[in-house]
Design an enzyme around this catalytic site. Structure first.
Site, PDB file in Angstrom:
ATOM      1  N   LYS A  29     -24.771 -11.854  22.467  1.00  0.00           N
ATOM      2  CA  LYS A  29     -24.027 -11.435  23.646  1.00  0.00           C
ATOM      3  C   LYS A  29     -23.026 -12.543  24.005  1.00  0.00           C
ATOM      4  O   LYS A  29     -23.401 -13.580  24.550  1.00  0.00           O
ATOM      5  CB  LYS A  29     -24.978 -11.180  24.816  1.00  0.00           C
ATOM      6  CG  LYS A  29     -24.402 -10.265  25.859  1.00  0.00           C
ATOM      7  CD  LYS A  29     -25.486  -9.816  26.808  1.00  0.00           C
ATOM      8  CE  LYS A  29     -25.188  -8.388  27.209  1.00  0.00           C
ATOM      9  NZ  LYS A  29     -26.204  -7.789  27.993  1.00  0.00           N
ATOM     10  N   GLU A  73     -22.548   0.354  16.345  1.00  0.00           N
ATOM     11  CA  GLU A  73     -22.858   0.634  17.746  1.00  0.00           C
ATOM     12  C   GLU A  73     -21.561   0.901  18.485  1.00  0.00           C
ATOM     13  O   GLU A  73     -20.482   0.844  17.914  1.00  0.00           O
ATOM     14  CB  GLU A  73     -23.637  -0.513  18.391  1.00  0.00           C
ATOM     15  CG  GLU A  73     -22.901  -1.812  18.535  1.00  0.00           C
ATOM     16  CD  GLU A  73     -23.746  -2.903  19.198  1.00  0.00           C
ATOM     17  OE1 GLU A  73     -24.816  -2.614  19.736  1.00  0.00           O
ATOM     18  OE2 GLU A  73     -23.299  -4.043  19.173  1.00  0.00           O
TER      19      GLU A  73
END
Length: 189
Positions: A29, A73
């Site tokens: 992240k 994704e």
């Protein structure tokens, strides 16, 4: 997160640009993972889509067959597909290009724990009395033709149904409509 969605999401299957490359930081992240997705996201929105679903591009460009390409994704969310076989599948983390989302992990844990309680919902979704499994593995574009439901997960998005996945202008044609994603709150599963 997807405030403009009045039903399930309309997703663009991004075939030209990558969100994350193998050997990079796609599984971490960090701002770089979101920044690289902004231009493709703006382009998708111009075509009426809510977001992009990215591919592992080397699996598409290698043989040029879109249906054999492996899914990755969305811009900032993981994806799941409910297949007619009773399998709920999400792209694997093994390639190092997908964020190991907390909500993704929660869905996997809940389905494993309560698979028996989902049997009736799975029968409504697929029309089959199948054993329910949840798997994290490579998922190809072609497999989506055998999906009855799709949804995305994310900390901000939570769990959101997907209504349609399609390529855009000037791309190899592909479209799949998930019947159970047309209305909120989504399908039976």
């Amino acid at each position: 997160y997807f405030k403009s969605a009045t039903g399930g999401l309309q997703l663009h299957l991004e075939t030209r640009r990558s969100r994350a490359a193998r050997g990079g930081v796609g599984n971490v992240k960090c701002s770089g993972n979101y920044a690289v997705a902004l231009k493709p996201l703006m382009d998708a929105k111009k075509q009426g889509f809510h977001d992009n679903l990215f591919l592992e591009l080397e699996t598409y460009h290698k043989d040029g067959n879109l249906e054999s390409a492996i899914l990755q994704e969305m811009s900032a969310a993981n994806v799941f597909f409910v297949l007619k076989t009773g399998e709920i599948v999400t792209p694997a983390l093994d390639r190092g290009t997908i964020l190991p989302g907390v909500t993704r992990d929660s869905v996997i844990t809940i389905v494993k724990e309560f698979a028996g309680d989902l049997k009736e919902a799975m029968k409504q979704s697929t029309g089959q009395d199948a054993n329910i499994t949840i798997t994290s593995r490579d998922v190809t574009v072609g497999e989506l033709k055998n999906a009855t439901e799709a949804f995305c997960t994310g900390t901000a998005a939570e769990v959101v149904p997907i209504a349609k996945l399609a390529t855009g202008e000037g791309e190899d044609p592909f479209e799949v409509v998930f019947e159970h994603g047309q209305k909120l709150p989504g399908g039976p599963v």
